[in-house]
Design an enzyme around this catalytic site. Structure first.
Site, PDB file in Angstrom:
ATOM      1  N   GLY B  78       0.927  -1.395   0.211  1.00 10.85           N
ATOM      2  CA  GLY B  78       0.109   0.142   0.034  1.00 10.85           C
ATOM      3  C   GLY B  78       0.775   1.174  -0.104  1.00 10.85           C
ATOM      4  O   GLY B  78       0.443   2.117  -0.654  1.00 10.85           O
ATOM      5  N   THR B  79       1.884   1.190   0.858  1.00 10.64           N
ATOM      6  CA  THR B  79       2.730   2.495   1.049  1.00 10.64           C
ATOM      7  C   THR B  79       3.383   2.817  -0.478  1.00 10.64           C
ATOM      8  O   THR B  79       3.358   3.975  -0.838  1.00 10.64           O
ATOM      9  CB  THR B  79       3.785   2.282   1.833  1.00 10.64           C
ATOM     10  N   ASN B 158      -8.146   4.386   8.973  1.00 12.15           N
ATOM     11  CA  ASN B 158      -7.397   3.338   9.595  1.00 12.15           C
ATOM     12  C   ASN B 158      -7.761   3.200  11.116  1.00 12.15           C
ATOM     13  O   ASN B 158      -7.571   2.284  11.499  1.00 12.15           O
ATOM     14  CB  ASN B 158      -6.080   3.178   9.018  1.00 12.15           C
ATOM     15  N   GLN B 186      -8.047   0.051   4.010  1.00 10.84           N
ATOM     16  CA  GLN B 186      -8.605  -0.792   4.908  1.00 10.84           C
ATOM     17  C   GLN B 186     -10.247  -1.126   4.691  1.00 10.84           C
ATOM     18  O   GLN B 186     -10.911  -1.859   5.409  1.00 10.84           O
ATOM     19  CB  GLN B 186      -8.804   0.343   6.060  1.00 10.84           C
ATOM     20  N   CYS B 332       2.111   7.980  24.066  1.00 10.32           N
ATOM     21  CA  CYS B 332       3.204   7.043  24.699  1.00 10.32           C
ATOM     22  C   CYS B 332       3.293   6.016  23.866  1.00 10.32           C
ATOM     23  O   CYS B 332       4.530   5.267  23.903  1.00 10.32           O
ATOM     24  CB  CYS B 332       2.924   6.630  26.113  1.00 10.32           C
TER      25      CYS B 332
HETATM   26  S1  FES Z   1       5.838   7.818  27.178  1.00 13.77           S
HETATM   27 FE1  FES Z   1       4.449   8.931  28.097  1.00 13.77          FE
HETATM   28  S2  FES Z   1       5.055   8.701  30.193  1.00 13.77           S
HETATM   29 FE2  FES Z   1       6.065   7.355  29.317  1.00 13.77          FE
END
Ligand code: FES
Lengths: 133, 392
Positions: B78-79, B158, B186, B332
């Site tokens: 796809g890319t 997606n 998708q 995160c």
């Molecule tokens: S990456 Fe957000 S606190 Fe660890």
């Protein structure tokens, strides 16, 4: 991606919670990803008698919070101030490179809680001023 | 791989990331590794045998999207197909104009390609979306200038699953005589994908999201659409993509398309029911949870839910220990430490984006799987909330 030690502290975090009427509070936010950590301490005879944490963050943030509480519990304030992000990461036997910034939260929150204690009690911070009380 | 210390079953809920190759597909591919190994460009019997297989796959794929076989250009995925479409049009039409239109919620394969073209001097408009992750065709219309040479808007989003109004955008593009590309990676196999109904000139599809092998995809190029090749060499794929064809991969992609097309009506209905069971189960049992994306106009297999006051990675790690595989748009987990650009474009508050959980269902999932997730997730959330600074 995390080692066993990190996963252990993440899954079974030590010292979770908040101390009522704490002697010091440290609340820090992670400027990188927006996570937040709160440390509360109880101080007796210049030692951290009790410490608890609450963290809104990733696995590494929770594990480093847990580890830092374990590292500083029972230590003198001076000793606790010496604990750095690096100490915490090393005690966890390493963190993935993109997660090193999370360990900053933990040490910073502890330092801030101690500073808060000094400010509240009017005592002078030994490490900075070099004089006692 | 993690050990699943608490797992009572294994539940894969990340089918928008990739899918396993299904048995029929693997069986179709196997002869083309060693026995029928010929190069489709060769004149001898080995080559002819491979050519026949590639052509048959091309027909299967064309039929799945309502195209002619000659309009299918095989790529490495796809890319690459997105790159070929976007760079190919920009380079071939740069004398006609230098304005390109896309959206803020495209896949990175599209978004980063446009960003690169912007650095090369093209003007790019990124149209926004609403709080459901839906693009307004009127915003696309308003963005058009005399300089516009390409519009690229995805079909099924997606991350949050919102199905975009591509038919309307296709009409607008046609009226203004502008080339229209859509990434349908998708949506293929989940909802009808038809190049004429959508009014696209270029369409990206990929094999590994529909139980075919990784490393193969295709770009549909409507007859008469001029694009500049990005990989030069031999005269393969109507000179648009050089390189010896990935014969086993292409054969597998063909078979996967055939099966997907045949099974879609029933399978999509089944997935929709399971997905709704999952979404409603979570929203009803866990307080402070919200559905991300459009409630109705969404891909049948996509559930994206934000769990407030907790962070996505922490949920994923816990789920993984219970044998459940999902994903998150949290900062995160992103590597870039920014929340998902899609959730940001939807103006979802940071704390809510932080606890986003994407679960994408597929063929292997059963009602029992969903009930297992509904049993395991609430205590995980409760535990994480108990240690969170927020909530309680
Ligand atoms: S990456 Fe957000 S606190 Fe660890």
């Amino acid at each position: 991606m995390y080692n066993e030690k990190v996963m252990d502290h993440f899954m079974n975090p030590r010292n979770v919670g908040e101390i009522e009427n704490p002697d010091g509070v440290g609340l820090v936010g992670n400027p990188v990803c927006g996570d937040v950590m709160k440390i509360t301490i109880k101080v007796k005879d210049g030692r951290i008698e009790d410490i608890k944490f609450k963290t809104f963050g990733c696995g590494a943030a929770i594990a480093t919070s847990s580890m830092v509480t374990e590292l500083v519990k029972g230590k003198t304030l001076d000793e606790a101030l010496e604990i750095s992000n690096k100490t915490v990461a090393e005690a966890l036997e390493g963190l993935p490179p993109q997660k090193m910034h999370c360990s900053n939260l933990a040490a910073d929150a502890v330092h801030m809680a101690i500073k808060d204690y000094y400010e509240k009690t009017g005592k002078v911070q030994v490490a900075e001023e070099g004089i006692h009380e | 791989m993690n050990t699943h210390s608490n797992a009572r079953r294994l539940v894969y809920l990340d089918h928008s990331a990739t899918t396993p190759v299904r048995a029929e597909v693997l069986a179709a591919m196997l002869p083309y590794f060693a026995d029928k190994f010929g190069n489709p460009s060769s004149i001898h019997s080995w080559g002819r045998e491979a050519r026949v297989a590639v052509d048959a796959a091309r027909e299967q794929i064309a039929s799945a999207i309502g195209a002619n076989p000659q309009e299918i250009i095989f790529t490495s995925g796809g890319t690459e197909a997105d790159n070929l479409a976007i760079r190919g049009v920009a380079q071939s039409l740069k004398d006609k104009g230098n304005h390109l239109i896309t959206s803020q919620i495209e896949h990175h394969a599209v978004l980063n390609t446009f960003q690169d073209l912007a650095k090369q001097g093209f003007k790019v408009t990124y149209v926004p979306c609403d709080e459901y992750g839906m693009i307004d065709p009127d915003d696309v219309r308003k963005a058009i200038t005399d300089e516009t040479i390409l519009i690229s808007i995805m079909h099924g989003q997606n991350e949050v699953g919102t199905i975009q109004p591509v038919e309307e955008i296709g009409k607008i593009a046609r009226e203004r005589n502008i080339i229209f590309h859509s990434d349908a990676v998708q949506s293929l196999g989940k909802i009808p994908v038809n190049v004429d109904a959508m009014g696209v000139d270029l369409l990206t599809i990929s094999s590994h999201k529909i139980y075919g092998p990784k490393g193969v995809g295709a770009l549909y190029v409507r007859k008469g659409t001029k694009i500049k090749p990005q990989v030069t060499g031999g005269i393969h794929e109507r000179r648009l993509r050089a390189g010896t064809e990935n014969v086993p991969g292409i054969v597998g992609f063909g078979e996967a398309c055939r099966l997907a097309q045949q099974e879609m009506p029933e399978e999509s209905k089944r997935l929709r029911e399971l997905r709704d069971r999952l979404i409603n189960g979570i929203l009803n049992t866990i307080p402070d949870t919200v559905l991300n994306g459009h409630p109705e106009k969404r891909l049948p297999h996509n559930a994206n839910i934000s769990v407030k006051y907790v962070e996505g990675e922490a949920i994923l790690l816990n789920l993984d220990l219970f044998g459940i595989g999902a994903s998150s748009g949290s900062a995160c987990t992103s590597g870039s430490l920014e929340p998902s650009h899609v959730l940001l474009a939807m103006k979802i508050p940071h704390e809510t984006a932080h606890g986003s959980l994407r679960m994408t269902l597929g063929r292997s999932n059963t009602k029992e799987d969903i009930d297992y997730v509904l049993e395991v997730l609430p205590p995980i959330v409760e535990k994480l909330r108990a240690m969170s600074v927020f909530g309680n």
